[in-house]
Scaffold this active site. Structure first.
Site, short mmCIF file in Angstrom:
data_model
loop_
_atom_site.label_atom_id
_atom_site.label_comp_id
_atom_site.label_asym_id
_atom_site.label_seq_id
_atom_site.Cartn_x
_atom_site.Cartn_y
_atom_site.Cartn_z
CE LYS A 44 31.39 43.22 84.82
NZ LYS A 44 32.75 43.81 84.85
C1 LIG Z 1 33.32 44.18 86.09
C2 LIG Z 1 34.79 44.34 86.07
C3 LIG Z 1 35.57 44.32 87.24
C4 LIG Z 1 34.95 44.22 88.62
O1 LIG Z 1 34.43 42.94 88.88
P1 LIG Z 1 33.45 42.72 90.13
O2 LIG Z 1 33.05 41.30 90.07
O3 LIG Z 1 32.31 43.66 89.92
O4 LIG Z 1 34.22 43.06 91.36
C5 LIG Z 1 36.95 44.40 87.13
N1 LIG Z 1 37.54 44.55 85.93
C6 LIG Z 1 36.84 44.59 84.78
C7 LIG Z 1 37.56 44.77 83.51
C8 LIG Z 1 35.45 44.48 84.80
O5 LIG Z 1 34.75 44.54 83.66
#
Ligand SMILES: *Cc1c(COP(=O)(O)O)cnc(C)c1O
Length: 437
Positions: free
Chosen positions: A107
């Site tokens: 993210k």
């Molecule tokens: C947010 C997150 C996800 C999911 O990602 P999306 O884009 O919401 O599908 C998967 N793994 C981790 C470690 C995350 O922080």
């Protein structure tokens, strides 16, 4: 580029307006009016471009004239200041490490890109200070806090549920200070989310402060995730094979960006949405009927989402044609038990310590590849979306091994946590109003 609302009841807006608003006034998600195609020459020669050049080519048409070309290049340079290594674990399966950013989760890219776009918008439009309000169950808060840290003219208020985020996650929220204001809510993530929602529809706040959200439906966070797929394609092992990506999915923003990359011309053969038992999308792909559920807690908690907000965007890409969608996307959901087994299996193959989300990506990839007639013709890549240290206790207990703390994390382990308690909406509201004085 113009963006329209997927509720079809708001006017079209440009890139920066969509980023600033987050959600359209009719509560719909923004979607680009076209998905541009990239030149074959560019795609066939990706290895001749730097990661920054690739990211610029990929995003530039979505940004349009809203950000000057040199400024956009600078934003990309600042955003992508770390690597995306690919590690082969078998002759058919590799993983893509997306956790080399400051908060150890994928993210970071979206949060950093969004923060810089908003800061640019503030600089040129001088519309006054902006407050970002965000509720987090763990990973989002850290990435947003770090991404916006010390960004001029932007304050970030983060609500998180007391005692329900990991120690490292809490430190990432509470040790920065400056323009980052963490609020510890005596309640659940849903309570945090509820207060944030109330603030966004509060007419008195609307009148008095500029409030925006930084959650994953924001187009700056969403679209910048395309970068990983292009960079991974450039660095892919076995370039003569067809590529399959397995994406651990919760809100489906990351995988949706991957599918957009494919629509732009990146030759990806297939996508796999790998989920935990919050398997609304895998169930939809099986039955054709979309039935959102209440989310269930799992050890891959960043994917505990019962009604993924970005799925509507994926359906839009295929104009809601179920059969077209199924040609590109498969989906599988797994229990915690199977996730544990997968962590052990990966560890046994070559000593690699995955995190629970990545382990689910591995499971989905294996299941799909086993169904292929000509498995040798394919290279599978699953996304390792977080560093296992973020789920230290879980992973160490399952693997009976210690995870080394990455150096960039050691700093925050000694800093003091500073946060304020929050128990009800009226307190949040007075805090927001008082910041405007
Ligand atoms: C947010 C997150 C996800 C999911 O990602 P999306 O884009 O919401 O599908 C998967 N793994 C981790 C470690 C995350 O922080």
């Amino acid at each position: 580029m113009k963006y329209f609302s997927l509720n079809y009841n708001a006017r079209d807006v440009g890139f920066l307006e969509a980023v600033t608003k987050g959600l359209a006034p009719d509560r719909g998600l923004y979607f680009p009016k076209q998905i541009p195609k990239l030149e074959h020459d560019f795609i066939n020669n990706l290895d001749q471009y730097s990661d920054h050049e690739i990211a610029y080519e990929v995003i530039q048409q979505y940004v349009g004239d809203d950000i000057y070309s040199n400024d956009l290049k600078k934003i990309i340079q600042d955003t992508l200041s770390f690597n995306f290594p690919i590690i082969e674990i078998t002759d058919k399966i590799a993983l893509l490490e997306l956790f080399h950013g400051p908060t150890l989760a994928f993210k970071d890219v979206g949060a950093r890109f969004m923060a810089r776009c908003l800061s640019y918008n503030n600089d040129i439009k001088k519309e006054g200070d902006l407050t970002i309000l965000v509720a987090t169950s763990g990973d989002t808060g850290g990435a947003v806090a770090d991404g916006f840290y010390k960004v001029k003219g932007i304050d970030v208020i983060i609500l998180y549920p007391k005692g329900k985020v990991s120690d490292i996650q809490e430190r990432q929220l509470t040790t920065l200070g400056e323009n980052i204001i963490p609020l510890e809510v005596d309640g659940t993530f849903d309570d945090c989310q509820e207060m944030v929602k109330s603030a966004f529809v509060d007419p008195e706040l609307k009148e008095n402060i500029k409030l925006t959200s930084a959650n994953s439906i924001n187009i700056a966070r969403w679209l910048s995730q395309m970068f990983y797929y292009f960079i991974a394609y450039k660095n892919r092992p076995n370039p003569d094979k067809k590529i399959i990506f397995s994406v651990p999915s919760g809100n489906f923003g990351n995988i949706c960006a991957g599918i957009i990359a494919k629509q732009m011309g990146l030759p990806i053969d297939h996508f796999i949405a790998s989920t935990n038992i919050n398997d609304t999308v895998p169930e939809f792909l099986k039955s054709g009927s979309y039935t959102p559920k209440k989310s269930i807690q799992t050890i891959s908690n960043a994917m505990d989402v019962g009604n993924p907000s970005n799925f509507i965007r994926i359906q839009k890409i295929f104009n809601n044609d179920f059969f077209k969608l199924k040609k590109v996307l498969s989906g599988f959901g797994y229990t915690d038990k199977l996730t544990e087994k997968a962590l052990k299996e990966i560890f046994k193959i070559n000593g690699y310590i995955a995190d629970p989300h990545g382990a689910i990506g591995f499971l989905g990839l294996k299941q799909y590849m086993a169904s292929l007639k000509n498995e040798e013709a394919y290279q599978g890549i699953f996304l390792e979306t977080a560093h296992p240290i973020k789920f230290k206790n879980t992973v160490e207990n399952i693997l009976k091994t210690k995870i080394e703390t990455p150096t960039r994390l050691r700093g925050i382990l000694n800093l003091k946590k500073i946060r304020s308690p929050l128990s009800k909406y009226s307190e949040l509201k007075s805090l927001l109003l008082s910041r405007n004085k």
